[in-house]
Design a protein around this motif. Structure first.
Motif, PDB file in Angstrom:
ATOM      1  N   ASN A 101     -71.441  40.539 -35.304  1.00 14.84           N
ATOM      2  CA  ASN A 101     -72.404  41.569 -35.646  1.00 14.84           C
ATOM      3  C   ASN A 101     -71.769  42.643 -36.519  1.00 14.84           C
ATOM      4  O   ASN A 101     -70.538  42.828 -36.514  1.00 14.84           O
ATOM      5  N   CYS A 102     -72.579  43.320 -37.280  1.00 18.09           N
ATOM      6  CA  CYS A 102     -72.114  44.467 -38.061  1.00 18.09           C
ATOM      7  C   CYS A 102     -73.295  45.387 -38.281  1.00 18.09           C
ATOM      8  O   CYS A 102     -74.446  44.997 -38.113  1.00 18.09           O
ATOM      9  N   SER A 103     -72.978  46.596 -38.647  1.00 16.39           N
ATOM     10  CA  SER A 103     -74.024  47.540 -38.998  1.00 16.39           C
ATOM     11  C   SER A 103     -73.458  48.516 -40.008  1.00 16.39           C
ATOM     12  O   SER A 103     -72.262  48.834 -39.987  1.00 16.39           O
ATOM     13  N   GLY A 104     -74.290  48.969 -40.915  1.00 13.57           N
ATOM     14  CA  GLY A 104     -73.870  49.943 -41.903  1.00 13.57           C
ATOM     15  C   GLY A 104     -72.646  49.503 -42.687  1.00 13.57           C
ATOM     16  O   GLY A 104     -72.559  48.370 -43.146  1.00 13.57           O
ATOM     17  N   TYR A 105     -71.675  50.410 -42.811  1.00 13.82           N
ATOM     18  CA  TYR A 105     -70.473  50.127 -43.584  1.00 13.82           C
ATOM     19  C   TYR A 105     -69.659  48.974 -43.008  1.00 13.82           C
ATOM     20  O   TYR A 105     -68.838  48.382 -43.713  1.00 13.82           O
ATOM     21  N   GLY A 106     -69.873  48.658 -41.771  1.00 15.91           N
ATOM     22  CA  GLY A 106     -69.171  47.529 -41.161  1.00 15.91           C
ATOM     23  C   GLY A 106     -69.513  46.203 -41.793  1.00 15.91           C
ATOM     24  O   GLY A 106     -68.768  45.229 -41.644  1.00 15.91           O
ATOM     25  N   CYS A 107     -70.636  46.152 -42.525  1.00 15.72           N
ATOM     26  CA  CYS A 107     -71.033  44.911 -43.177  1.00 15.72           C
ATOM     27  C   CYS A 107     -70.422  44.759 -44.563  1.00 15.72           C
ATOM     28  O   CYS A 107     -70.572  43.707 -45.192  1.00 15.72           O
ATOM     29  N   TYR A 108     -69.748  45.781 -45.054  1.00 19.67           N
ATOM     30  CA  TYR A 108     -69.280  45.788 -46.433  1.00 19.67           C
ATOM     31  C   TYR A 108     -68.047  44.907 -46.667  1.00 19.67           C
ATOM     32  O   TYR A 108     -67.812  44.458 -47.770  1.00 19.67           O
ATOM     33  N   ASP A 109     -67.250  44.685 -45.627  1.00 20.12           N
ATOM     34  CA  ASP A 109     -65.956  44.029 -45.791  1.00 20.12           C
ATOM     35  C   ASP A 109     -66.134  42.533 -45.984  1.00 20.12           C
ATOM     36  O   ASP A 109     -66.469  41.810 -45.045  1.00 20.12           O
ATOM     37  N   ARG A 110     -65.880  42.073 -47.193  1.00 22.72           N
ATOM     38  CA  ARG A 110     -66.090  40.655 -47.504  1.00 22.72           C
ATOM     39  C   ARG A 110     -65.130  39.750 -46.747  1.00 22.72           C
ATOM     40  O   ARG A 110     -65.402  38.562 -46.583  1.00 22.72           O
TER      41      ARG A 110
END
Length: 126
Positions: A101-110
């Motif tokens: 799971n991720c949310s917000g900036y946590g989803c940015y890391d490829r």
């Protein structure tokens, strides 16, 4: 696992395109789905992410209000509707899937994505 992105092409500035990414070999509804893009000579950047159910979305500031991410879990497909395209949107666009799971900036890391599509070229002419 395979992610197949398509729908790219050549469009004039101000125009629209809809990208699709069809997934196979995974339980699609269990994955966060995102779109990234990479312009020549630049790193791959996050654009948008969508929660498993489609209820939560996250966008990079550069595309917020112009791009819309959506998914159809019955078709194992994620979409990126792109409106008001600009020449600086020219890039190869990639879909990606992550189990955690991720949310917000946590989803940015490829680096935290498990699977990637092959990319589809979008070219916006001025």
């Amino acid at each position: 696992v395979q992610l197949q992105a398509f729908g790219g092409g050549l469009v004039q500035a101000g125009g629209s395109l809809r990208l699709s990414c069809a997934a196979s070999g995974l339980t699609f509804s269990r994955y966060i789905m995102s779109w990234f893009r990479q312009a020549p000579g630049k790193e791959r950047y996050f654009l948008a992410a969508l929660s498993r159910s489609g209820g939560m979305t996250y966008y990079a500031d550069s595309v917020k209000g112009r791009f819309t991410i959506s998914r159809d879990n019955a078709k194992n497909t994620v979409y990126l509707q792109m409106n008001s395209l600009k020449p600086e949107d020219t890039a190869v666009y990639y879909c990606a899937a992550r189990r955690d799971n991720c949310s917000g900036y946590g989803c940015y890391d490829r680096r935290l994505y498990d699977y990637w599509g092959q990319g589809t070229q979008v070219t916006v002419s001025s």
